[in-house]
Design a protein around this motif. Structure first.
Motif, PDB file in Angstrom:
ATOM      1  N   ILE A  81       0.840  -1.203   0.000  1.00 19.33           N
ATOM      2  CA  ILE A  81       0.000   0.000   0.000  1.00 19.33           C
ATOM      3  C   ILE A  81       0.876   1.254   0.000  1.00 19.33           C
ATOM      4  O   ILE A  81       0.637   2.189  -0.770  1.00 19.33           O
ATOM      5  N   SER A  82       1.890   1.271   0.847  1.00 23.45           N
ATOM      6  CA  SER A  82       2.776   2.439   0.929  1.00 23.45           C
ATOM      7  C   SER A  82       3.529   2.658  -0.379  1.00 23.45           C
ATOM      8  O   SER A  82       3.676   3.797  -0.831  1.00 23.45           O
ATOM      9  N   ALA A  83       4.024   1.580  -0.976  1.00 25.98           N
ATOM     10  CA  ALA A  83       4.747   1.711  -2.246  1.00 25.98           C
ATOM     11  C   ALA A  83       3.821   2.228  -3.345  1.00 25.98           C
ATOM     12  O   ALA A  83       4.199   3.112  -4.118  1.00 25.98           O
ATOM     13  N   GLY A  84       2.614   1.701  -3.410  1.00 19.56           N
ATOM     14  CA  GLY A  84       1.654   2.161  -4.414  1.00 19.56           C
ATOM     15  C   GLY A  84       1.303   3.625  -4.236  1.00 19.56           C
ATOM     16  O   GLY A  84       1.263   4.391  -5.213  1.00 19.56           O
ATOM     17  N   TRP A 115       8.485   5.706   3.289  1.00 21.16           N
ATOM     18  CA  TRP A 115       8.506   5.352   4.712  1.00 21.16           C
ATOM     19  C   TRP A 115       7.562   6.228   5.531  1.00 21.16           C
ATOM     20  O   TRP A 115       6.984   5.767   6.518  1.00 21.16           O
ATOM     21  N   GLY A 116       7.388   7.476   5.124  1.00 21.48           N
ATOM     22  CA  GLY A 116       6.396   8.316   5.795  1.00 21.48           C
ATOM     23  C   GLY A 116       4.996   7.767   5.609  1.00 21.48           C
ATOM     24  O   GLY A 116       4.199   7.703   6.560  1.00 21.48           O
ATOM     25  N   VAL A 121       0.046   4.586   7.135  1.00 19.35           N
ATOM     26  CA  VAL A 121      -0.927   3.519   6.896  1.00 19.35           C
ATOM     27  C   VAL A 121      -0.899   2.442   7.983  1.00 19.35           C
ATOM     28  O   VAL A 121      -1.887   1.736   8.171  1.00 19.35           O
ATOM     29  N   THR A 122       0.228   2.334   8.696  1.00 18.67           N
ATOM     30  CA  THR A 122       0.366   1.266   9.688  1.00 18.67           C
ATOM     31  C   THR A 122      -0.778   1.199  10.692  1.00 18.67           C
ATOM     32  O   THR A 122      -1.308   0.108  10.919  1.00 18.67           O
ATOM     33  N   PRO A 123      -1.223   2.302  11.289  1.00 18.79           N
ATOM     34  CA  PRO A 123      -2.328   2.173  12.265  1.00 18.79           C
ATOM     35  C   PRO A 123      -3.649   1.741  11.633  1.00 18.79           C
ATOM     36  O   PRO A 123      -4.530   1.236  12.339  1.00 18.79           O
TER      37      PRO A 123
END
Length: 129
Positions: A81-84, A115-116, A121-123
């Motif tokens: 998700i973060s990469a996209g 990374w930001g 998205v982590t939570p």
């Protein structure tokens, strides 16, 4: 100690090792250590800074490989998700530069952007489905 806890400890060690090199090279550049670099030397410097970035990505992939199925799935989902999002945002900015005269963003920005976004998205990504 569970395998996942051990995997996280190895991940932290690898991350600090790779990011230590990344910071050292950039701090040296900030203090003009590479001001005389030109041609192939400048290209080598660029690749030297990129090497710890590749190492950090490898460390994350190793975390996924060494963790249990749940952590593996959760980390992979967050990573994808973060990469996209990072690619979509950076591509959008690139088109704004091309068509709308937005200020130039250097290509290396995508790494801290990724990374930001991973942190953001982590939570919200709490299951591996």
């Amino acid at each position: 100690m569970t395998d996942t806890v051990a995997a996280h400890k190895r991940y932290l060690f690898r991350t600090f090792a790779f990011m230590g090199g990344y910071v050292a090279i950039n701090v040296a550049a900030i203090f003009d250590a590479f001001d005389d670099a030109a041609g192939w030397g400048a290209y080598a410097l660029g690749l030297a800074v990129a090497a710890p970035v590749a190492g950090q990505i490898w460390a994350t992939l190793m975390l996924m490989r060494e963790s249990d199925e749940f952590v593996r799935g959760l980390t992979a989902k967050r990573f994808i998700i973060s990469a996209g999002l990072a690619m979509a945002l950076f591509t959008g900015w690139g088109f704004m530069e091309t068509y709308g005269d937005a200020p130039h963003a250097p290509g290396w920005i995508i790494y801290p952007l990724f990374w930001g976004l991973y942190g953001l998205v982590t939570p919200f990504v709490r299951d591996s489905h």
